[in-house]
Design a protein around this motif. Sequence first.
Motif, PDB file in Angstrom:
ATOM      1  N   ASP A  52      26.927  -5.514  17.477  1.00  0.00           N
ATOM      2  CA  ASP A  52      26.289  -4.191  17.472  1.00  0.00           C
ATOM      3  C   ASP A  52      25.039  -4.083  16.597  1.00  0.00           C
ATOM      4  O   ASP A  52      24.485  -3.000  16.459  1.00  0.00           O
ATOM      5  N   HIS A  53      24.598  -5.187  16.005  1.00  0.00           N
ATOM      6  CA  HIS A  53      23.356  -5.137  15.239  1.00  0.00           C
ATOM      7  C   HIS A  53      22.779  -6.523  15.029  1.00  0.00           C
ATOM      8  O   HIS A  53      23.454  -7.526  15.246  1.00  0.00           O
ATOM      9  N   ILE A  54      21.523  -6.535  14.592  1.00  0.00           N
ATOM     10  CA  ILE A  54      20.785  -7.783  14.408  1.00  0.00           C
ATOM     11  C   ILE A  54      19.999  -7.729  13.097  1.00  0.00           C
ATOM     12  O   ILE A  54      19.563  -6.655  12.675  1.00  0.00           O
ATOM     13  N   HIS A  55      19.861  -8.888  12.473  1.00  0.00           N
ATOM     14  CA  HIS A  55      19.073  -9.039  11.253  1.00  0.00           C
ATOM     15  C   HIS A  55      17.962 -10.053  11.511  1.00  0.00           C
ATOM     16  O   HIS A  55      18.188 -11.054  12.193  1.00  0.00           O
ATOM     17  N   LEU A  56      16.803  -9.821  10.930  1.00  0.00           N
ATOM     18  CA  LEU A  56      15.703 -10.773  10.974  1.00  0.00           C
ATOM     19  C   LEU A  56      15.149 -10.932   9.567  1.00  0.00           C
ATOM     20  O   LEU A  56      14.981  -9.931   8.859  1.00  0.00           O
ATOM     21  N   ILE A  57      14.868 -12.150   9.175  1.00  0.00           N
ATOM     22  CA  ILE A  57      14.087 -12.422   7.978  1.00  0.00           C
ATOM     23  C   ILE A  57      12.740 -12.902   8.505  1.00  0.00           C
ATOM     24  O   ILE A  57      12.672 -13.908   9.226  1.00  0.00           O
ATOM     25  N   VAL A  58      11.690 -12.155   8.192  1.00  0.00           N
ATOM     26  CA  VAL A  58      10.374 -12.437   8.761  1.00  0.00           C
ATOM     27  C   VAL A  58       9.280 -12.306   7.711  1.00  0.00           C
ATOM     28  O   VAL A  58       9.437 -11.603   6.718  1.00  0.00           O
ATOM     29  N   SER A  59       8.190 -12.980   7.998  1.00  0.00           N
ATOM     30  CA  SER A  59       6.944 -12.766   7.277  1.00  0.00           C
ATOM     31  C   SER A  59       5.994 -12.112   8.263  1.00  0.00           C
ATOM     32  O   SER A  59       5.777 -12.638   9.367  1.00  0.00           O
TER      33      SER A  59
END
Length: 137
Positions: A52-59
């Motif tokens: 039910d959800h998503i995480h992103l580590i981004v620059s």
Amino acid sequence: MPLWRLFYHLVWATHDRQPLISPAHEQILYPHIKGKVDFLECQLHAIGGIEDHIHLIVSIPPKLSISNFAKQIKGSSARYLNQELANDNYKFAWQHEYAVFSLGEQRLAWAIAYVENQKEHHATGEFIKILEQTEPI
């Protein structure tokens, strides 16, 4: 081109927190998001989530606002999933909100590990509540 070292942890949920992201859907969704991140000239350090959800580590470079980044990734990925799964009578949508947390470079490895191990954190109940929220309390 300017020098920039910006790191963000973004999280957003499916519409009404419905369990719409199966493991099979991840196989379609994650590569699409990676491609869109690359197209936007950003850097994806990690992606992970549960049903039910998503995480992103981004620059994200300074030329692109965080809100525009989230809007483009969410819109593109929902459209893509709905096109790819059109024959399955499947309707995918993200919630409107998202959360973003800035990271110092010294916490980058920790954040990547947290995101890559989302399934385990949720299975054991050992997740960090604030990093799972997508709406103000």
